[in-house]
Design a protein around this motif. Sequence first.
Motif, mmCIF file in Angstrom:
data_model
loop_
_atom_site.group_PDB
_atom_site.id
_atom_site.type_symbol
_atom_site.label_atom_id
_atom_site.label_comp_id
_atom_site.label_asym_id
_atom_site.label_seq_id
_atom_site.Cartn_x
_atom_site.Cartn_y
_atom_site.Cartn_z
ATOM 1 N N GLY A 154 42.738 26.078 45.777
ATOM 2 C CA GLY A 154 44.097 25.795 46.225
ATOM 3 C C GLY A 154 45.111 26.869 45.894
ATOM 4 O O GLY A 154 46.303 26.688 46.153
ATOM 5 N N LEU A 155 44.675 27.990 45.306
ATOM 6 C CA LEU A 155 45.595 29.043 44.899
ATOM 7 C C LEU A 155 45.150 30.381 45.468
ATOM 8 O O LEU A 155 43.962 30.602 45.714
ATOM 9 N N ARG A 156 46.095 31.264 45.669
ATOM 10 C CA ARG A 156 45.765 32.644 46.004
ATOM 11 C C ARG A 156 45.411 33.391 44.723
ATOM 12 O O ARG A 156 46.045 33.205 43.694
ATOM 13 N N SER A 157 44.399 34.236 44.815
ATOM 14 C CA SER A 157 43.948 34.997 43.651
ATOM 15 C C SER A 157 43.653 36.424 44.085
ATOM 16 O O SER A 157 42.869 36.645 45.007
ATOM 17 N N GLU A 158 44.306 37.380 43.409
ATOM 18 C CA GLU A 158 44.131 38.794 43.737
ATOM 19 C C GLU A 158 43.672 39.553 42.492
ATOM 20 O O GLU A 158 44.298 39.441 41.431
ATOM 21 N N ARG A 159 42.591 40.313 42.637
ATOM 22 C CA ARG A 159 42.068 41.092 41.506
ATOM 23 C C ARG A 159 43.107 42.126 41.087
ATOM 24 O O ARG A 159 43.522 42.963 41.880
ATOM 25 N N LEU A 160 43.486 42.082 39.835
ATOM 26 C CA LEU A 160 44.564 42.929 39.341
ATOM 27 C C LEU A 160 44.048 44.078 38.483
ATOM 28 O O LEU A 160 44.381 45.243 38.726
ATOM 29 N N ILE A 161 43.238 43.763 37.481
ATOM 30 C CA ILE A 161 42.764 44.779 36.536
ATOM 31 C C ILE A 161 41.280 44.547 36.268
ATOM 32 O O ILE A 161 40.875 43.449 35.893
ATOM 33 N N ASP A 162 40.475 45.588 36.428
ATOM 34 C CA ASP A 162 39.044 45.479 36.142
ATOM 35 C C ASP A 162 38.816 45.225 34.654
ATOM 36 O O ASP A 162 39.595 45.666 33.808
ATOM 37 N N ASP A 163 37.736 44.514 34.378
ATOM 38 C CA ASP A 163 37.449 44.092 33.020
ATOM 39 C C ASP A 163 36.432 45.035 32.382
ATOM 40 O O ASP A 163 35.249 44.724 32.287
ATOM 41 N N ASP A 164 36.866 46.220 31.961
ATOM 42 C CA ASP A 164 35.976 47.215 31.350
ATOM 43 C C ASP A 164 36.053 47.126 29.830
ATOM 44 O O ASP A 164 37.140 47.085 29.250
ATOM 45 N N LEU A 165 34.901 47.108 29.184
ATOM 46 C CA LEU A 165 34.821 47.050 27.724
ATOM 47 C C LEU A 165 34.674 48.462 27.169
ATOM 48 O O LEU A 165 33.788 49.217 27.586
ATOM 49 N N ALA A 266 37.480 39.975 35.642
ATOM 50 C CA ALA A 266 38.681 40.794 35.811
ATOM 51 C C ALA A 266 39.905 39.933 35.513
ATOM 52 O O ALA A 266 39.824 38.705 35.402
ATOM 53 N N TYR A 267 41.040 40.601 35.395
ATOM 54 C CA TYR A 267 42.318 39.890 35.353
ATOM 55 C C TYR A 267 42.801 39.745 36.792
ATOM 56 O O TYR A 267 42.765 40.701 37.573
ATOM 57 N N HIS A 268 43.224 38.524 37.141
ATOM 58 C CA HIS A 268 43.679 38.233 38.500
ATOM 59 C C HIS A 268 45.119 37.719 38.479
ATOM 60 O O HIS A 268 45.523 37.017 37.540
ATOM 61 N N LEU A 269 45.866 38.076 39.519
ATOM 62 C CA LEU A 269 47.185 37.493 39.726
ATOM 63 C C LEU A 269 46.979 36.251 40.592
ATOM 64 O O LEU A 269 46.445 36.339 41.697
ATOM 65 N N VAL A 270 47.393 35.094 40.079
ATOM 66 C CA VAL A 270 47.118 33.813 40.724
ATOM 67 C C VAL A 270 48.438 33.098 40.984
ATOM 68 O O VAL A 270 49.330 33.082 40.129
ATOM 69 N N TYR A 271 48.539 32.467 42.176
ATOM 70 C CA TYR A 271 49.801 31.803 42.516
ATOM 71 C C TYR A 271 49.624 30.912 43.752
ATOM 72 O O TYR A 271 48.729 31.147 44.581
ATOM 73 N N PRO A 272 50.468 29.889 43.904
ATOM 74 C CA PRO A 272 50.487 29.121 45.148
ATOM 75 C C PRO A 272 51.000 30.016 46.283
ATOM 76 O O PRO A 272 51.861 30.885 46.062
ATOM 77 N N ALA A 273 50.512 29.819 47.491
ATOM 78 C CA ALA A 273 50.861 30.699 48.607
ATOM 79 C C ALA A 273 52.361 30.767 48.847
ATOM 80 O O ALA A 273 52.908 31.836 49.141
ATOM 81 N N GLU A 274 53.058 29.644 48.674
ATOM 82 C CA GLU A 274 54.498 29.629 48.985
ATOM 83 C C GLU A 274 55.337 30.379 47.959
ATOM 84 O O GLU A 274 56.527 30.648 48.201
ATOM 85 N N THR A 275 54.747 30.750 46.831
ATOM 86 C CA THR A 275 55.514 31.447 45.798
ATOM 87 C C THR A 275 56.111 32.749 46.308
ATOM 88 O O THR A 275 57.233 33.125 45.938
ATOM 89 N N LEU A 276 55.393 33.469 47.160
ATOM 90 C CA LEU A 276 55.877 34.776 47.622
ATOM 91 C C LEU A 276 57.076 34.665 48.548
ATOM 92 O O LEU A 276 57.653 35.686 48.941
ATOM 93 N N GLU A 277 57.460 33.441 48.918
ATOM 94 C CA GLU A 277 58.694 33.275 49.675
ATOM 95 C C GLU A 277 59.910 33.577 48.807
ATOM 96 O O GLU A 277 61.002 33.826 49.321
ATOM 97 N N LEU A 278 59.719 33.543 47.491
ATOM 98 C CA LEU A 278 60.796 33.909 46.571
ATOM 99 C C LEU A 278 60.852 35.428 46.468
ATOM 100 O O LEU A 278 59.843 36.079 46.188
ATOM 101 N N SER A 279 62.032 35.992 46.679
ATOM 102 C CA SER A 279 62.150 37.453 46.658
ATOM 103 C C SER A 279 61.765 38.020 45.291
ATOM 104 O O SER A 279 61.155 39.083 45.194
#
Length: 313
Positions: A154-165, A266-279
């Motif tokens: 139910g959420l949008r998820s975008e890969r933000l930062i690779d998880d390198d050790l 990885a670290y992902h940026l996660v949010y409801p789709a309508e969130t990006l309607e906020l500037s």
Amino acid sequence: MKQTLPPLTGLRAFEATARHLSMTTAAKELNVTPGAVSLQVKELEMTLGVTLFVRQTRSLSLTQDGQAYFAAARAAFRLIREATADLTSRRRPSVLTISCTPTFAMQWLVPRLSRFEETEPRVDVRLNASNRLVDFARDAVHLAIRHGRGRYDGLRSERLIDDDLLPVCSPEHLKSAGPITSAADLRRHTLLHDEHRGDWRLWFHAAGFDDVDAVHGPLFTESNGAVEAAKAGLGIALLRESLVVQEIAAGRLVAPLGLRVSSDLAYHLVYPAETLELSGAAAFRAWIFNEASADATRVAPTLAAPPHGAGGR
């Protein structure tokens, strides 16, 4: 002939009464008594010289003149509300709540946040630093940075930062414990564990050293503890590279081997789709991906590793 405006109190009482077709409900909205609403509407009718309502014992309805006047009054009040909201929104910062773990906040986000505030001074960023997964609606959170494989129903998820050790330590540790030129040299160093003892085993396996005791050494429940222990010279810590980029750049930590292990986490940026309607949310998303890409340049080799269990950081 000069036209004068009717009393504003009468107009407000009329518009609310016409909208609800009830003076009692209009009185509750305006925080006055029903008698006051009735008097204000009657004074407005006297000023205009028309009858706006048909009053019956248990009901209220608009006359033809009342219907026409209500349409105009409702439109006028809507324009005033919209103009007021637009004016105050330009003067008041918009609030943007970001959820992430305390470790990610302290080691990655907070040191960079001033750059976002410089470019978007009208956005007031508030951090919800917690290890638990948030409920976006219940917790009033707009965006979250989560660690895992990026599948969130139910959420949008975008890969933000690779998880390198990456193994890191303080410069002072190398001076006291001796140089590190290969993975085999780590046998004589204390290994610092970041939450999972399996990470060092994963790294040694990728480096081709499966006969090393990869589970000894202190275990820290959060990355912050492992970072501080490494800076204090207590040993070699295996950490998410993204969390120590600033420490390495400042010379407080070094990566003696420069060999990192990548994974499917990885670290992902996660949010409801309508969130990006906020500037403010859209601006933050663009900014954080720009920050992440600035850290993405790699000059040392990355070792492939087999998939392993998702973390909760």
